[in-house]
Scaffold this motif. Structure first.
Motif, mmCIF file in Angstrom:
data_model
loop_
_atom_site.group_PDB
_atom_site.id
_atom_site.type_symbol
_atom_site.label_atom_id
_atom_site.label_comp_id
_atom_site.label_asym_id
_atom_site.label_seq_id
_atom_site.Cartn_x
_atom_site.Cartn_y
_atom_site.Cartn_z
ATOM 1 N N ILE A 7 49.615 39.341 43.919
ATOM 2 C CA ILE A 7 48.806 38.237 43.763
ATOM 3 C C ILE A 7 47.258 38.575 44.147
ATOM 4 O O ILE A 7 46.472 38.226 43.496
ATOM 5 N N GLY A 8 47.225 39.393 45.338
ATOM 6 C CA GLY A 8 46.040 39.902 45.876
ATOM 7 C C GLY A 8 45.062 40.578 44.855
ATOM 8 O O GLY A 8 43.917 40.383 44.678
ATOM 9 N N ALA A 9 45.891 41.522 44.445
ATOM 10 C CA ALA A 9 45.321 42.346 43.346
ATOM 11 C C ALA A 9 44.724 41.672 42.156
ATOM 12 O O ALA A 9 43.611 41.776 41.582
ATOM 13 N N ILE A 10 45.819 40.469 41.666
ATOM 14 C CA ILE A 10 45.235 39.760 40.378
ATOM 15 C C ILE A 10 43.957 38.841 40.919
ATOM 16 O O ILE A 10 43.040 38.913 40.067
ATOM 17 N N VAL A 11 44.015 38.330 42.054
ATOM 18 C CA VAL A 11 43.002 37.540 42.335
ATOM 19 C C VAL A 11 41.622 38.560 42.740
ATOM 20 O O VAL A 11 40.627 38.112 42.339
ATOM 21 N N GLY A 12 41.805 39.643 43.079
ATOM 22 C CA GLY A 12 40.555 40.404 43.398
ATOM 23 C C GLY A 12 39.981 40.997 41.810
ATOM 24 O O GLY A 12 38.908 40.912 41.830
ATOM 25 N N ILE A 13 40.884 41.278 40.945
ATOM 26 C CA ILE A 13 40.521 41.645 39.559
ATOM 27 C C ILE A 13 39.608 40.412 39.185
ATOM 28 O O ILE A 13 38.633 40.503 38.476
ATOM 29 N N TYR A 14 40.257 39.126 39.229
ATOM 30 C CA TYR A 14 39.539 37.967 38.855
ATOM 31 C C TYR A 14 38.123 37.873 39.331
ATOM 32 O O TYR A 14 37.188 37.748 38.560
ATOM 33 N N LEU A 15 38.122 37.713 40.816
ATOM 34 C CA LEU A 15 36.789 37.748 41.350
ATOM 35 C C LEU A 15 35.736 38.608 40.924
ATOM 36 O O LEU A 15 34.474 38.292 40.738
ATOM 37 N N ILE A 16 36.210 40.152 40.732
ATOM 38 C CA ILE A 16 35.388 40.802 40.351
ATOM 39 C C ILE A 16 34.611 40.718 38.910
ATOM 40 O O ILE A 16 33.522 40.696 38.702
ATOM 41 N N TRP A 17 35.409 40.092 38.155
ATOM 42 C CA TRP A 17 35.248 39.988 36.760
ATOM 43 C C TRP A 17 34.453 38.663 36.655
ATOM 44 O O TRP A 17 33.319 38.650 35.734
ATOM 45 N N LYS A 18 34.607 37.796 37.736
ATOM 46 C CA LYS A 18 33.650 36.305 37.512
ATOM 47 C C LYS A 18 32.587 36.471 38.031
ATOM 48 O O LYS A 18 31.496 36.041 37.568
ATOM 49 N N LYS A 19 32.283 37.644 39.175
ATOM 50 C CA LYS A 19 30.914 37.827 39.601
ATOM 51 C C LYS A 19 30.142 38.624 38.448
ATOM 52 O O LYS A 19 28.733 38.633 38.662
ATOM 53 N N LYS A 20 30.597 39.363 37.649
ATOM 54 C CA LYS A 20 29.748 40.024 36.411
ATOM 55 C C LYS A 20 28.848 38.894 35.836
ATOM 56 O O LYS A 20 27.918 38.924 35.640
#
Length: 169
Positions: free
Chosen positions: A156-169
């Motif tokens: 879940i942490g990895a998925i949330v991390g990926i989501y947050l990184i993509w969201k900041k782009k």
């Protein structure tokens, strides 16, 4: 380069970040971000900074004094644009590395889960009567016990991390 020059000149003048911030009418955190290379001052603030530090802008930008005019806004703006571009490239590289890390973590967790499902979980039926095999059984049991409990949180942490990184782009 700019960040190191700001820090070096400020310290050579015996000013704290707070004192310099007061002179420029900015918060101390802004000075800290400039010195850490997390952001750069715009051209007007850079001129005010050079006046507050009693240092030519060209010195802050790392040039030899004879190369440019101190208050040449166009040259200063071009230099700041280059620094901003370098900062953006650095941030994008960090984002890519974090995305790869989180993606590999998620894939590894899913792969181990698939292996556990395909091969079954033998640790509950392990024969602990043979001392040589018992050690391996205990190690496998401990690995599976921790993995089954911690991997959902890590996934879940990895998925949330990926989501947050993509969201900041």
């Amino acid at each position: 380069m700019l960040s190191e020059n700001i820090r070096a000149v400020r310290k050579s003048k015996g000013l704290s970040q707070e004192e310099l911030a007061v002179k420029l009418n900015v918060v101390r955190q802004t000075i800290s971000k400039w010195e850490q290379g997390l952001s750069v001052p715009d051209s007007n603030i850079l001129i005010s900074l050079s006046e507050a530090l009693d240092t030519p802008v060209s010195v802050l930008l790392g040039e030899i004094v004879e190369q440019t005019e101190v208050n040449d806004l166009k040259v200063i703006s071009e230099k700041l644009e280059i620094i901003n571009l370098q900062l953006a490239l650095s941030r994008n590289a960090k984002r890519k590395k974090l995305t790869v890390f989180f993606s590999l973590l998620a894939v590894a967790i899913i792969a181990v889960w698939m292996l556990l499902i395909i091969f079954g979980s033998p640790y509950l039926a392990w024969d602990y009567s043979d001392p040589e095999i018992a050690v391996v059984g205990v190690l496998l049991h401990a690995f599976e016990w921790f993995f089954v409990r911690l991997s959902p949180v890590a996934l879940i942490g990895a998925i949330v991390g990926i989501y947050l990184i993509w969201k900041k782009k």
